[in-house]
Design a protein around this motif. Structure first.
Motif, PDB file in Angstrom:
ATOM      1  N   ILE A  31       0.874  -1.246  -0.022  1.00 30.89           N
ATOM      2  CA  ILE A  31      -0.105   0.023   0.085  1.00 30.89           C
ATOM      3  C   ILE A  31       0.923   1.286  -0.006  1.00 30.89           C
ATOM      4  CG2 ILE A  31      -1.855  -1.165   1.056  1.00 30.89           C
ATOM      5  CD1 ILE A  31      -1.231   0.203   3.863  1.00 30.89           C
ATOM      6  N   TRP A  32       2.239   1.003   0.100  1.00 33.98           N
ATOM      7  CA  TRP A  32       3.074   2.070   0.166  1.00 33.98           C
ATOM      8  C   TRP A  32       2.957   3.337  -0.923  1.00 33.98           C
ATOM      9  CZ3 TRP A  32       5.644   4.417   3.887  1.00 33.98           C
ATOM     10  CH2 TRP A  32       6.464   5.499   3.651  1.00 33.98           C
ATOM     11  N   GLU A  33       2.786   2.974  -2.156  1.00 32.09           N
ATOM     12  CA  GLU A  33       2.626   3.775  -3.327  1.00 32.09           C
ATOM     13  C   GLU A  33       1.217   4.615  -3.144  1.00 32.09           C
ATOM     14  OE1 GLU A  33       1.930   3.436  -8.018  1.00 32.09           O
ATOM     15  OE2 GLU A  33       3.782   2.300  -7.147  1.00 32.09           O
ATOM     16  N   GLU A  34       0.115   3.674  -2.809  1.00 33.99           N
ATOM     17  CA  GLU A  34      -0.938   4.229  -2.635  1.00 33.99           C
ATOM     18  C   GLU A  34      -1.281   5.352  -1.662  1.00 33.99           C
ATOM     19  OE1 GLU A  34      -5.345   2.615  -0.978  1.00 33.99           O
ATOM     20  OE2 GLU A  34      -4.350   1.370  -2.413  1.00 33.99           O
ATOM     21  N   VAL A  35      -0.441   5.146  -0.605  1.00 35.30           N
ATOM     22  CA  VAL A  35      -0.498   6.160   0.749  1.00 35.30           C
ATOM     23  C   VAL A  35       0.435   6.977   0.412  1.00 35.30           C
ATOM     24  CG1 VAL A  35       0.106   6.161   2.970  1.00 35.30           C
ATOM     25  CG2 VAL A  35      -1.103   4.173   2.164  1.00 35.30           C
ATOM     26  N   MET A  36       1.660   7.027  -0.144  1.00 38.69           N
ATOM     27  CA  MET A  36       2.535   8.135  -0.103  1.00 38.69           C
ATOM     28  C   MET A  36       2.921   8.789  -1.624  1.00 38.69           C
ATOM     29  SD  MET A  36       3.468   8.404   2.781  1.00 38.69           S
ATOM     30  CE  MET A  36       4.730   9.546   2.592  1.00 38.69           C
ATOM     31  N   LYS A  42       8.836   5.140  -5.800  1.00 38.84           N
ATOM     32  CA  LYS A  42       9.913   4.917  -6.650  1.00 38.84           C
ATOM     33  C   LYS A  42      11.250   5.216  -6.031  1.00 38.84           C
ATOM     34  CE  LYS A  42      11.705   6.829 -11.391  1.00 38.84           C
ATOM     35  NZ  LYS A  42      11.288   7.547 -12.157  1.00 38.84           N
ATOM     36  N   TYR A  43      11.491   5.934  -4.933  1.00 35.95           N
ATOM     37  CA  TYR A  43      12.884   6.042  -4.377  1.00 35.95           C
ATOM     38  C   TYR A  43      13.072   5.754  -3.227  1.00 35.95           C
ATOM     39  CZ  TYR A  43      13.645   9.215  -8.360  1.00 35.95           C
ATOM     40  OH  TYR A  43      13.649   9.723  -9.715  1.00 35.95           O
ATOM     41  N   THR A  44      12.146   4.854  -2.577  1.00 35.22           N
ATOM     42  CA  THR A  44      12.198   4.132  -1.415  1.00 35.22           C
ATOM     43  C   THR A  44      12.555   2.571  -1.744  1.00 35.22           C
ATOM     44  OG1 THR A  44      10.294   5.342  -0.522  1.00 35.22           O
ATOM     45  CG2 THR A  44      10.832   3.254   0.605  1.00 35.22           C
ATOM     46  N   THR A  45      13.741   2.423  -1.126  1.00 34.77           N
ATOM     47  CA  THR A  45      14.390   0.858  -1.446  1.00 34.77           C
ATOM     48  C   THR A  45      13.838  -0.346  -0.619  1.00 34.77           C
ATOM     49  OG1 THR A  45      16.110   1.623  -0.169  1.00 34.77           O
ATOM     50  CG2 THR A  45      16.279   2.227  -2.523  1.00 34.77           C
ATOM     51  N   LYS A  46      13.585   0.131   0.832  1.00 39.85           N
ATOM     52  CA  LYS A  46      13.065  -0.987   1.664  1.00 39.85           C
ATOM     53  C   LYS A  46      12.174  -0.345   2.676  1.00 39.85           C
ATOM     54  CE  LYS A  46      15.459  -4.207   4.814  1.00 39.85           C
ATOM     55  NZ  LYS A  46      16.805  -4.549   5.362  1.00 39.85           N
ATOM     56  N   ILE A  47      11.216  -1.219   2.972  1.00 43.33           N
ATOM     57  CA  ILE A  47      10.410  -0.802   4.196  1.00 43.33           C
ATOM     58  C   ILE A  47      10.392  -1.962   5.290  1.00 43.33           C
ATOM     59  CG2 ILE A  47       8.035  -0.214   4.876  1.00 43.33           C
ATOM     60  CD1 ILE A  47       7.594   0.801   2.154  1.00 43.33           C
ATOM     61  N   GLU A  48      10.605  -1.818   6.531  1.00 47.21           N
ATOM     62  CA  GLU A  48      10.511  -3.032   7.389  1.00 47.21           C
ATOM     63  C   GLU A  48       9.855  -2.358   8.787  1.00 47.21           C
ATOM     64  OE1 GLU A  48      14.259  -4.551   8.254  1.00 47.21           O
ATOM     65  OE2 GLU A  48      15.193  -2.911   8.567  1.00 47.21           O
ATOM     66  N   GLN A  73       2.379  12.096   9.679  1.00 45.41           N
ATOM     67  CA  GLN A  73       1.255  12.072   8.407  1.00 45.41           C
ATOM     68  C   GLN A  73       1.682  10.700   8.135  1.00 45.41           C
ATOM     69  OE1 GLN A  73       3.427  15.052   8.158  1.00 45.41           O
ATOM     70  NE2 GLN A  73       2.039  16.809   7.987  1.00 45.41           N
ATOM     71  N   ILE A  74       2.747  10.117   8.011  1.00 40.90           N
ATOM     72  CA  ILE A  74       3.004   8.793   7.642  1.00 40.90           C
ATOM     73  C   ILE A  74       2.447   7.790   8.726  1.00 40.90           C
ATOM     74  CG2 ILE A  74       5.056   7.002   7.296  1.00 40.90           C
ATOM     75  CD1 ILE A  74       6.686   9.365   6.278  1.00 40.90           C
ATOM     76  N   ILE A  75       2.567   8.126   9.904  1.00 44.74           N
ATOM     77  CA  ILE A  75       1.863   7.150  10.834  1.00 44.74           C
ATOM     78  C   ILE A  75       0.508   7.166  10.557  1.00 44.74           C
ATOM     79  CG2 ILE A  75       1.635   6.862  13.482  1.00 44.74           C
ATOM     80  CD1 ILE A  75       4.422   8.249  13.704  1.00 44.74           C
ATOM     81  N   GLU A  76      -0.103   8.511  10.818  1.00 40.27           N
ATOM     82  CA  GLU A  76      -1.558   8.393  10.468  1.00 40.27           C
ATOM     83  C   GLU A  76      -2.084   7.655   9.182  1.00 40.27           C
ATOM     84  OE1 GLU A  76      -3.515  12.197  10.465  1.00 40.27           O
ATOM     85  OE2 GLU A  76      -2.239  12.935  11.900  1.00 40.27           O
ATOM     86  N   ARG A  77      -1.334   8.026   8.165  1.00 40.76           N
ATOM     87  CA  ARG A  77      -1.718   7.279   6.822  1.00 40.76           C
ATOM     88  C   ARG A  77      -1.461   5.886   6.906  1.00 40.76           C
ATOM     89  NH1 ARG A  77       1.123  11.311   2.372  1.00 40.76           N
ATOM     90  NH2 ARG A  77      -0.243  13.221   2.844  1.00 40.76           N
ATOM     91  N   ILE A  78      -0.573   5.242   7.245  1.00 45.52           N
ATOM     92  CA  ILE A  78      -0.290   3.973   7.389  1.00 45.52           C
ATOM     93  C   ILE A  78      -1.240   3.150   8.563  1.00 45.52           C
ATOM     94  CG2 ILE A  78       1.247   1.984   8.031  1.00 45.52           C
ATOM     95  CD1 ILE A  78       2.212   3.223   5.347  1.00 45.52           C
ATOM     96  N   ASN A  79      -1.518   3.788   9.432  1.00 44.08           N
ATOM     97  CA  ASN A  79      -2.503   3.129  10.551  1.00 44.08           C
ATOM     98  C   ASN A  79      -3.835   3.371   9.859  1.00 44.08           C
ATOM     99  OD1 ASN A  79      -0.372   2.482  12.248  1.00 44.08           O
ATOM    100  ND2 ASN A  79      -0.626   4.426  13.474  1.00 44.08           N
ATOM    101  N   ALA A  81      -4.817   3.199   6.714  1.00 47.81           N
ATOM    102  CA  ALA A  81      -4.717   2.141   5.614  1.00 47.81           C
ATOM    103  C   ALA A  81      -4.866   0.657   6.159  1.00 47.81           C
ATOM    104  CB  ALA A  81      -3.544   2.242   4.665  1.00 47.81           C
ATOM    105  N   LEU A  82      -4.177   0.425   7.181  1.00 44.55           N
ATOM    106  CA  LEU A  82      -4.236  -0.898   7.859  1.00 44.55           C
ATOM    107  C   LEU A  82      -5.392  -1.179   8.936  1.00 44.55           C
ATOM    108  CD1 LEU A  82      -0.419  -1.517   8.739  1.00 44.55           C
ATOM    109  CD2 LEU A  82      -1.727  -2.514   6.891  1.00 44.55           C
ATOM    110  N   GLN A  83      -5.923  -0.196   9.211  1.00 45.82           N
ATOM    111  CA  GLN A  83      -7.145  -0.239  10.133  1.00 45.82           C
ATOM    112  C   GLN A  83      -6.707  -0.647  11.473  1.00 45.82           C
ATOM    113  OE1 GLN A  83     -10.268  -2.070   7.981  1.00 45.82           O
ATOM    114  NE2 GLN A  83     -10.744  -0.482   6.327  1.00 45.82           N
ATOM    115  N   GLU A  84      -5.759  -0.128  11.911  1.00 50.79           N
ATOM    116  CA  GLU A  84      -5.195  -0.466  13.264  1.00 50.79           C
ATOM    117  C   GLU A  84      -4.142   0.315  13.593  1.00 50.79           C
ATOM    118  OE1 GLU A  84      -2.812  -3.989  14.401  1.00 50.79           O
ATOM    119  OE2 GLU A  84      -3.400  -4.804  12.497  1.00 50.79           O
TER     120      GLU A  84
END
Length: 93
Positions: A31-36, A42-48, A73-79, A81-84
């Motif tokens: 969901i990273w592309e959709e959220v961000m 495109k320029y993000t190489t890894k997420i963990e 904003q990243i925290i808000e958007r990811i949470n 999108a994951l609904q938690e």
């Protein structure tokens, strides 16, 4: 011994094992592309995820600076999108 559906048994297994963070990282990657947006993705190489902390890796200096300012904003958007409420901190590297 109680009866469980396969879904419930798998859910309990994932929650008790170390697979949960790995599965969440895969979900976030999907969901990273959709959220961000496409450019950031495109320029993000890894997420963990490690202990509710999202680690985002990028070799692009200006993008690192921009993401530093967008942590909340990243925290808000990811949470959302994951609904938690999974992510509590973001580290940009």
């Amino acid at each position: 011994m109680g009866e469980f559906s396969i879904r419930d048994a798998l859910h309990q297994f994932v929650n008790k094992s170390n697979l949960r963070n790995g599965l969440r990282a895969v979900q976030i990657t999907q969901i990273w592309e959709e959220v961000m947006g496409k450019t950031i993705a495109k320029y993000t190489t890894k997420i963990e995820i490690i202990n509710n902390t999202l680690f985002v890796y990028t070799p692009v200096g200006p993008l690192k600076n921009e993401l530093q300012y967008q942590k909340s904003q990243i925290i808000e958007r990811i949470n959302e999108a994951l609904q938690e409420k999974l992510i509590t901190e973001v580290v940009i590297r």
